[in-house]
Design an enzyme around this catalytic site. Structure first.
Site, PDB file in Angstrom:
ATOM      1  N   LYS A 178       0.790  -1.144  -0.031  1.00  0.00           N
ATOM      2  CA  LYS A 178       0.277   0.097   0.089  1.00  0.00           C
ATOM      3  C   LYS A 178       0.926   1.175   0.089  1.00  0.00           C
ATOM      4  CE  LYS A 178      -1.516   3.078   2.181  1.00  0.00           C
ATOM      5  NZ  LYS A 178      -1.372   4.402   1.775  1.00  0.00           N
ATOM      6  N   GLU A 181      -0.344   7.486  -0.693  1.00  0.00           N
ATOM      7  CA  GLU A 181      -1.531   8.105  -1.388  1.00  0.00           C
ATOM      8  C   GLU A 181      -0.862   9.578  -2.060  1.00  0.00           C
ATOM      9  OE1 GLU A 181      -1.283   7.868   1.622  1.00  0.00           O
ATOM     10  OE2 GLU A 181      -2.418   9.813   2.641  1.00  0.00           O
ATOM     11  N   CYS A 286      13.490  11.154   7.259  1.00  0.00           N
ATOM     12  CA  CYS A 286      13.319  10.710   8.560  1.00  0.00           C
ATOM     13  C   CYS A 286      14.829  10.673   9.063  1.00  0.00           C
ATOM     14  CB  CYS A 286      12.834   9.138   8.700  1.00  0.00           C
ATOM     15  SG  CYS A 286      13.929   8.149   7.735  1.00  0.00           S
ATOM     16  N   GLU A 386       8.307  16.866  15.505  1.00  0.00           N
ATOM     17  CA  GLU A 386       8.891  16.845  14.151  1.00  0.00           C
ATOM     18  C   GLU A 386       8.391  17.733  13.223  1.00  0.00           C
ATOM     19  OE1 GLU A 386       8.056  12.985  12.047  1.00  0.00           O
ATOM     20  OE2 GLU A 386      10.197  12.769  11.394  1.00  0.00           O
TER      21      GLU A 386
HETATM   22  P1  NAD Z   1       2.139   9.147   7.477  1.00  0.00           P
HETATM   23  O1  NAD Z   1       2.097   8.268   8.937  1.00  0.00           O
HETATM   24  O2  NAD Z   1       1.079  10.252   7.357  1.00  0.00           O
HETATM   25  O3  NAD Z   1       1.684   7.931   6.282  1.00  0.00           O
HETATM   26  C1  NAD Z   1       2.338   6.779   6.428  1.00  0.00           C
HETATM   27  C2  NAD Z   1       1.433   5.619   5.838  1.00  0.00           C
HETATM   28  O4  NAD Z   1       0.395   5.548   6.751  1.00  0.00           O
HETATM   29  C3  NAD Z   1       0.621   6.059   4.501  1.00  0.00           C
HETATM   30  O5  NAD Z   1       0.779   5.125   3.478  1.00  0.00           O
HETATM   31  C4  NAD Z   1      -0.598   6.780   4.826  1.00  0.00           C
HETATM   32  O6  NAD Z   1      -1.575   6.344   3.667  1.00  0.00           O
HETATM   33  C5  NAD Z   1      -1.034   5.803   6.073  1.00  0.00           C
HETATM   34  N1  NAD Z   1      -1.757   6.373   6.696  1.00  0.00           N
HETATM   35  C6  NAD Z   1      -1.990   7.867   7.017  1.00  0.00           C
HETATM   36  N2  NAD Z   1      -2.791   8.207   7.906  1.00  0.00           N
HETATM   37  C7  NAD Z   1      -3.619   6.953   8.308  1.00  0.00           C
HETATM   38  C8  NAD Z   1      -4.244   6.587   9.447  1.00  0.00           C
HETATM   39  N3  NAD Z   1      -5.011   7.479  10.153  1.00  0.00           N
HETATM   40  N4  NAD Z   1      -4.447   5.255   9.653  1.00  0.00           N
HETATM   41  C9  NAD Z   1      -3.996   4.444   8.968  1.00  0.00           C
HETATM   42  N5  NAD Z   1      -3.278   4.354   7.957  1.00  0.00           N
HETATM   43  C10 NAD Z   1      -2.667   5.956   7.672  1.00  0.00           C
HETATM   44  O7  NAD Z   1       3.697   9.454   7.059  1.00  0.00           O
HETATM   45  P2  NAD Z   1       4.034  10.405   6.078  1.00  0.00           P
HETATM   46  O8  NAD Z   1       3.773  11.658   6.148  1.00  0.00           O
HETATM   47  O9  NAD Z   1       3.268   9.842   4.731  1.00  0.00           O
HETATM   48  O10 NAD Z   1       5.636  10.035   6.036  1.00  0.00           O
HETATM   49  C11 NAD Z   1       6.452  11.100   6.733  1.00  0.00           C
HETATM   50  C12 NAD Z   1       6.780  10.303   8.295  1.00  0.00           C
HETATM   51  O11 NAD Z   1       7.490   9.005   8.178  1.00  0.00           O
HETATM   52  C13 NAD Z   1       7.543  11.070   9.251  1.00  0.00           C
HETATM   53  O12 NAD Z   1       7.146  11.166  10.331  1.00  0.00           O
HETATM   54  C14 NAD Z   1       8.945  10.518   8.913  1.00  0.00           C
HETATM   55  O13 NAD Z   1       9.745  10.523  10.234  1.00  0.00           O
HETATM   56  C15 NAD Z   1       8.583   9.163   8.964  1.00  0.00           C
HETATM   57  N6  NAD Z   1       9.550   8.259   8.171  1.00  0.00           N
HETATM   58  C16 NAD Z   1      10.055   7.361   9.053  1.00  0.00           C
HETATM   59  C17 NAD Z   1      11.231   6.501   8.660  1.00  0.00           C
HETATM   60  C18 NAD Z   1      11.942   5.477   9.346  1.00  0.00           C
HETATM   61  O14 NAD Z   1      12.635   4.753   8.835  1.00  0.00           O
HETATM   62  N7  NAD Z   1      11.820   5.650  10.651  1.00  0.00           N
HETATM   63  C19 NAD Z   1      11.582   6.685   7.154  1.00  0.00           C
HETATM   64  C20 NAD Z   1      10.897   7.521   6.559  1.00  0.00           C
HETATM   65  C21 NAD Z   1       9.817   8.288   6.985  1.00  0.00           C
END
Ligand code: NAD
Length: 502
Positions: A178, A181, A286, A386
């Site tokens: 998945k 989006e 990240c 963050e």
């Molecule tokens: P996000 O948590 O908003 O989204 C991640 C995924 O979760 C997406 O596929 C999204 O569709 C889904 N999602 C969003 N809201 C949801 C909900 N309420 N319920 C279930 N699923 C949901 O993250 P983002 O904004 O796409 O990415 C940025 C974040 O990712 C930052 O916090 C960054 O630090 C983190 N990140 C961490 C790493 C790591 O390895 N630790 C690597 C890359 C990014």
């Protein structure tokens, strides 16, 4: 282009790219121009079930695919990714905003994991001990789990999907991905190449969506393991929901990456490294440096730091010479601007204010110029949250011990670093710091896949991280076999009613 005429992103079910029948769609826009690129469906529950059913069916044969078959698919896959690197990077830049060079880096760091997947023959080895009792051997089998699922964030649409499905599939699992989006187009290019490389129908499937689809994956009884990368809030939810239904889960989450600058550090190299790590990819990594702790007299470097940051070229990612591009969306920009306001209101000093900078030719883009705060305090919101934008917080402390204490008190433990000429200081830092990835004069210490990505405290849930040896353990079940072949020429002994083996 109107929304109805925009190309729609397909699902991948049972080896076929198919259009969703949903009535719910999201727009994908170029963050530098707002040009509508495509629309992505929020898959229906029936489509999710079809993807999982296809993966479950394919697992029956794929679980027994020979090592050579699996290895050769990923050898072919790495070649196809190399051949299409520039094209994938261009799509990635248009939908995500990062510079073309950085987009190639995004693909390349994923490619390294694909190379490891081609090496699965040496990664998925069991152990054998001969004669654990007379004529008895014990050995382990690392068997695939079944259907695994992956949920990925917007900031690395190439690297992070490639952290997941190549290792899972090369171990003999089947997969439902998945993608984010917000930017699924480059991920879909990689998925198409994976099919071209020979991944059989049903072994890799793709659904799109947000909360509902993610919850559906967490709850589905036929999914055995979930890999998640994204924010701490969503990762916590995914982890607990997935383990509640008996799944394995690994969730890599948010960060506040502190870098310590010692007064003996080489100044030019250190400031250049910090600027790249803080503002590159518009701070949306990240592992981006988000807090710089100046120890002692290194705090005098802040004006030079601001001058260097101001010299960065901010433009659309495809423009030659661009150092950083826009942030992903208008709402992300508004959230970041709100945090900058909050920082000012709470008394931090703006050394460099990137709020109102204009980018010629891209007036509609989601741009924020490099922004630098000094005098940040741990109780300020810009320190606690963050920011995930081109905004760096700096603070100063008298000693290394103060810096270590501050970092270990922060809830996040994703990445950290120290800049110094002293081996002893670096070693003390490496030993005492409670953070997953540590850089010594290296600003973004993302490990290559001979190792695994890790994290501590609020940045990670689950014991095993993505890629490398830990991922092979995550995507396999260890079975121990204790085996004896009777020597029928030897007279049978008496009945043994104890637990001991003789
Ligand atoms: P996000 O948590 O908003 O989204 C991640 C995924 O979760 C997406 O596929 C999204 O569709 C889904 N999602 C969003 N809201 C949801 C909900 N309420 N319920 C279930 N699923 C949901 O993250 P983002 O904004 O796409 O990415 C940025 C974040 O990712 C930052 O916090 C960054 O630090 C983190 N990140 C961490 C790493 C790591 O390895 N630790 C690597 C890359 C990014």
């Amino acid at each position: 282009m109107s929304a109805e005429n925009a190309p729609s992103v397909p699902l991948l079910i049972d080896g076929k790219l198919v259009q969703s029948r949903t009535s719910q769609w999201r727009e994908i826009r170029n963050p530098a121009t707002q040009e509508l690129l495509a629309r992505v469906p929020l898959s229906t529950p029936e489509e999710l079930n079809a993807a999982v059913a296809s993966a479950a069916k394919a697992f029956k044969t794929w679980r027994n695919a020979p090592i050579g078959t699996r290895a050769r698919i990923f050898l072919k896959y790495q070649q196809l990714i190399r051949e299409n690197m520039k094209e994938i990077a261009a799509v990635l830049t248009s939908e995500q905003g990062k510079t073309l060079a950085d987009a190639e880096g995004d693909v390349f760091r994923g490619l390294e994991v694909v190379e490891q997947a081609a090496n699965i023959g040496t990664m998925q080895l069991g152990e054998l001990a001969r004669n654990v009792a007379t004529g008895v051997d014990t050995y382990t089998l690392l068997q695939p789990l079944g259907v695994c699922a992956g949920i990925t964030p917007f900031n690395f649409p190439a690297m992070i999907p490639l952290w997941m499905f190549p290792t899972a599939i090369s171990c003999g699992n089947t997969f439902v991905l998945k993608p984010s989006e917000q930017d699924p187009l480059s991920t879909m290019k990689l998925v198409e190449l994976a099919m071209q490389a020979g991944i059989p129908p049903g072994v890799l499937n793709v659904v799109h969506g947000t909360e509902e689809v993610v919850n559906g994956l967490c709850d589905h009884p036929d999914i055995k393991a979930i890999s998640f990368v994204g924010s701490t809030r969503v990762g916590n939810h995914v982890y607990h929901r997935a383990i509640k239904s008996g799944k394995r889960a690994q969730c890599m989450m948010g960060a506040k990456n502190h870098v310590v600058v010692m007064p003996d550090a080489p100044k030019e190299q250190t400031l250049n490294a910090l600027i790249g790590a803080g503002f590159g990819a518009a701070g949306q990594r990240c592992m981006a440096t988000s807090v710089v702790i100046f120890v002692g007299e290194s705090a005098n470097w802040i004006p030079d730091f601001a001058r260097k940051a101001q010299a960065l070229k901010v433009s659309a990612g495809h423009e030659p010479g661009a150092d950083l591009g826009p942030v992903i969306s208008r709402s992300a920009k508004q959230r970041i601007l709100g945090l900058i306001e909050e920082g000012l209101a709470q008394g931090a000093k703006l050394e460099l204010d990137g709020r109102n900078g204009k980018v010629a030719g891209y007036e509609a883009g989601n741009f924020i110029l490099p922004t630098l705060f000094s005098g940040v305090k741990p109780e300020m919101k810009i320190y606690e949250e963050e920011i995930f934008g081109p905004v760096l917080c700096t603070l100063s402390v008298p000693t290394l011990d103060d810096a270590i204490e501050l970092i270990n008190r922060n809830p996040h433990g994703n990445g950290t670093g120290i800049f110094t000429r002293s081996g002893g200081v670096a070693r003390k830092f490496q030993e005492e710091i409670d953070v997953g990835q540590v850089g010594i004069n290296v600003p973004i210490p993302v490990p290559v896949p001979l190792f695994s990505f890790t994290g501590s405290r609020a940045s990670k849930l689950g014991d095993l991280g993505p890629y490398g040896k830990q991922a092979v353990l995550f995507y396999t079940q260890t079975k121990t076999v204790t085996s004896r072949w009777f020597d029928e020429t030897v007279e049978s002994g008496a009945v043994n009613t104890t637990i001991s083996m003789r």
